[in-house]
Write an enzyme that holds these catalytic residues in place. Structure first.
Site, PDB file in Angstrom:
ATOM      1  N   CYS A 196      41.762  37.869  33.984  1.00  0.00           N
ATOM      2  CA  CYS A 196      42.358  39.066  34.590  1.00  0.00           C
ATOM      3  C   CYS A 196      43.357  39.784  33.690  1.00  0.00           C
ATOM      4  O   CYS A 196      43.330  41.017  33.580  1.00  0.00           O
ATOM      5  CB  CYS A 196      42.988  38.734  35.935  1.00  0.00           C
ATOM      6  SG  CYS A 196      44.385  37.581  35.869  1.00  0.00           S
ATOM      7  N   HIS A 233      47.588  37.043  39.565  1.00  0.00           N
ATOM      8  CA  HIS A 233      46.493  37.961  39.261  1.00  0.00           C
ATOM      9  C   HIS A 233      47.107  39.213  38.651  1.00  0.00           C
ATOM     10  O   HIS A 233      48.215  39.615  39.013  1.00  0.00           O
ATOM     11  CB  HIS A 233      45.694  38.293  40.528  1.00  0.00           C
ATOM     12  CG  HIS A 233      44.496  39.153  40.253  1.00  0.00           C
ATOM     13  ND1 HIS A 233      43.607  38.875  39.234  1.00  0.00           N
ATOM     14  CD2 HIS A 233      44.059  40.293  40.835  1.00  0.00           C
ATOM     15  CE1 HIS A 233      42.664  39.801  39.224  1.00  0.00           C
ATOM     16  NE2 HIS A 233      42.919  40.681  40.175  1.00  0.00           N
ATOM     17  N   ASP A 238      42.004  47.563  39.485  1.00  0.00           N
ATOM     18  CA  ASP A 238      41.803  46.155  39.131  1.00  0.00           C
ATOM     19  C   ASP A 238      40.538  46.048  38.287  1.00  0.00           C
ATOM     20  O   ASP A 238      39.428  46.193  38.794  1.00  0.00           O
ATOM     21  CB  ASP A 238      41.693  45.314  40.403  1.00  0.00           C
ATOM     22  CG  ASP A 238      41.679  43.823  40.101  1.00  0.00           C
ATOM     23  OD1 ASP A 238      41.561  43.462  38.914  1.00  0.00           O
ATOM     24  OD2 ASP A 238      41.783  43.022  41.046  1.00  0.00           O
TER      25      ASP A 238
END
Length: 715
Positions: free
Chosen positions: A274, A333, A356
């Site tokens: 991530c 995250h 994201d």
């Protein structure tokens, strides 16, 4: 009779224009300008000067493979300033004897990208002469009030567009560590790679004319850059097997990744997780001119079934089990926020938007998440575009713990505040961490926070068809909605420890350093006037940062008798020899205790996540740093383990300081051995810079260090 006006050559004034347009860090040779802001060019004529009544000069700009006036990818506009339909503007600055300085300005909504500039000269003798003047690149303009990405704070523009290094926060909520990162958005060829990335998108491949026409929209650009379906820059890998690529923990910057993607014919680079996806996206967006920052959310929810509840399952030893429904709480995250106006949602939801870049769930058929308004997330407006419900669950889902035994599931506890903690980003023009949790949600435990949660849940339920709702309910265990749903506003659920009247808590005795034994105690407290006999099952297991558990490597059982209101400590130790071979790259260990009191059916679950720390790399700059002057940099590193490590590689990079990433093969490092090397470089950009370093071996992958350095323009 006047001769025809002939262009001899043109000066695009790249160096001067680029300074005015904040693109001089990219190049002084090529013209890179921002929309909504004028730039000057000079035409030099062969035979005579420009005569306003006699000569008509018409400019043509084109972008994309199929330029089209109607689509806005072609514009025709004249110097005469006649009322034209074109939003592009040309105006006369100075008219010399054989030269003409002209100011050109793209509208603040123009498509960004690579443009051709042409001129047609009509000298009233019926003949029109056309000249190809050159190319320029048009970018978003956060300095222009008319641009959708306008940001009205210069310090914020400097941080979120111009700054080419930063920190990405990792670790866990009890131990937040900054990971230095070289964004390098102004490094050589990065702008070309960013534009190539747009041209490799599925949208461009299917319909290049429409794709180029839509490139004036930051919402559209962000979704294109954010799509990870094909020709994405990175391959994600959470398997712990990185033999055919690079362990995501080893990267220290985006430049090497983007250049490798370009050099291999746009093959996805192996591997990313991530923070790597988010860091590369930050580089691309800042390069294109969209203000962008990297965000870390600790205890980040991944709610796959859309009920805003993350289910976690434990066995009777307290170890966490692989989730049946794939809901997880990621230890941390990382995503991006990009600043833009949003005409596609109701007023008030512009500003920072969540993007994201990690491929998790599909959005409109593509692996893509966002842009989702941060304010919409805070207010529970989960039906607004794009993917706001998924983003809401990452910061504000509830967490349900279940005990699995004998084919049965027993509800242990529903926690309303364990998801979404210490939401962090780098501070403006500072190396400090900025906590922005309040941008995403109202204070945990407040009435407003629960009201927003229930509003979001109602919107999600209303959005589902009866059929899909029925299918979802068949997947879940047979329970009434009130039992499985979020608790009501006025009846907080009792924790098991309140029922049993016993408290359990872990406490570390030493900082958890890699290579050393982990020493901790279990604190037990009897809060009742009766004696208590406890049986406590303890376990430890490694975790991946996405919450996936690995098998337990340590277990213990404690029998503890507590007199009324008595407190006791139970000491525990996990030797290095026991945990070393079971560690993941993330260096996360979860210790759990499941306690039961013989007179009560209730069970108490406590756990603690430990991140093992390494000593950092030290970087010393030897002497003054001056542009185009040799500079020595000393890098000091050590093997923190009590065993020999092999295959040691040191990587060092820094935008404006090193032309490319430096890789130094170190080989073997003896136990706890300390070493140093000195690198020579010649800084080629002035101002505030950062050096990033990483040491990897066969036993560890990411011992990191950084050093900020100011480079003077001249001695």
């Amino acid at each position: 009779m006047a001769q025809e006006l002939e262009v001899a050559f043109i000066d695009l004034q790249s160096s001067w224009n680029n300074v005015q347009h904040h693109t001089e860090e990219i190049s002084s040779e090529r013209l890179l300008v921002r929309r909504g802001q004028a730039f000057n060019i000079t035409l030099y004529f062969r035979n005579r000067g420009f005569q306003p009544g006699l000569d008509n000069i018409i400019f043509v700009v084109e972008t994309g493979p199929l330029p089209d006036l109607a689509k806005g990818t072609r514009a025709i506009f004249s110097l005469a300033g006649r009322r034209e339909s074109s939003p592009w503007i040309a105006s006369l600055e100075t008219n010399g004897a054989t030269s003409l300085e002209v100011s050109l300005c793209a509208p603040p909504s123009a498509a960004i990208g690579r443009y051709l500039l042409k001129v047609h000269i009509d000298s009233l003798q019926g003949s029109v002469v056309a000249y190809h003047l050159g190319e320029f690149i048009l970018l978003f303009n956060p300095w222009c009030p008319g641009d959708a990405v306008y940001l009205d704070s210069e310090p914020q523009r400097q941080e979120y567009v111009v700054n080419d290094y930063g920190f990405i926060y990792q670790g866990n909520k009890n131990w937040i560590r900054p990971c230095p990162w070289n964004y390098g958005q102004f490094e050589e060829n990065i702008i070309d790679i960013c534009l190539e990335l747009l041209d490799k998108s599925l949208h461009f491949q299917i319909d290049p004319a429409t794709d180029c026409a839509l490139r004036g929209s930051p919402v559209y650009i962000s979704r294109v850059i954010n799509s990870n379906d094909d020709n994405g820059v990175l391959n994600g890998n959470w398997s712990e097997n990185y033999l055919d690529g690079i362990n995501p923990a080893e990267w220290t910057g985006s430049v090497a990744i983007l250049k490798q993607w370009h050099a291999t014919g746009c093959q996805p680079v192996r591997y990313g997780q991530c923070w790597v996806f988010a860091a590369v996206m930050c580089t691309v967006m800042r390069c294109l001119g969209i203000p962008t920052r990297v965000i870390t959310n600790f205890d980040s929810g991944h709610d796959t079934d859309g009920n805003l509840i993350i289910d976690e399952y434990y066995d009777n030893t307290g170890r966490i089990l692989e989730n049946k429904r794939k809901d997880t709480v990621w230890n941390f995250h990382v995503w991006n926020e990009c600043w833009m106006a949003r005409k596609d949602v109701p007023p008030g939801y512009g500003g920072w938007q969540v993007l994201d870049a990690t491929p998790q769930e599909t959005s409109n058929g593509l692996y893509c998440c966002g842009p989702a308004s941060v304010r919409a997330i805070k207010e529970g407006e989960v039906d607004l575009n794009y993917d706001t419900a998924f983003a809401f669950s990452m910061v504000n889902a509830d967490c349900m713990s279940w005990l699995v035994y004998g084919g049965m599931e027993q509800k242990l506890h529903q926690d309303t505040n364990s998801v979404g903690n210490f939401i962090s980003t780098k501070s403006i023009q500072s190396d400090e961490r900025d906590d922005i949790t309040e941008n995403y949600k109202y204070r945990e435990g407040s009435l407003q926070e629960r009201e927003v949660f229930l509003k979001a849940l109602q919107k999600l339920k209303a959005g589902r068809s009866q059929d899909s709702h029925r299918a979802a309910s068949q997947l879940s265990r047979p329970m009434s909605l009130s039992e499985d749903g979020p608790r009501s506003l006025d009846t907080p659920s009792l924790r098991p420890s309140d029922v049993v009247q016993v408290s359990l808590k872990f406490q570390l005795l030493d900082p958890p350093n890699m290579g050393q034994d982990i020493r901790f105690v279990l604190l037990t407290l009897n809060m009742s006037p009766q004696s208590k006999d406890l049986k406590v099952n303890l376990s430890a297991q490694s975790l991946l940062h996405d919450g996936s558990p690995l098998p337990p490597f340590w277990q213990d059982t404690a029998f503890i008798t507590l007199s009324p209101e008595e407190a006791k400590t139970y000491p525990c130790k996990i030797p290095y020899s026991q945990y070393s071979q079971y560690l993941s790259t993330d260096k996360l260990i979860r210790i759990s205790a499941l306690g039961e009191e013989k007179s009560s059916p209730e069970k108490i679950l406590v756990n603690k996540i430990i991140t093992l720390a390494y000593p950092g790399i030290m970087i010393d700059v030897l002497g003054a740093a001056v542009v185009n002057q040799p500079l020595s940099v000393q890098v000091i590193f050590s093997n923190p383990l009590l065993e020999e490590v092999t295959d040691c590689v040191l990587t060092v990079e820094g935008s404006g300081l090193f032309k490319k990433q430096q890789r130094v093969l170190i080989g073997v490092l003896k136990p706890q051995h300390r070493a140093s090397i000195t690198l020579e470089t010649v800084p080629f950009k002035s101002g505030q810079r950062q050096i990033q370093a990483n040491l990897r071996s066969n036993k560890f992958k990411d011992i990191k260090g950084y050093r900020n350095i100011y480079v003077d323009f001249r001695l």
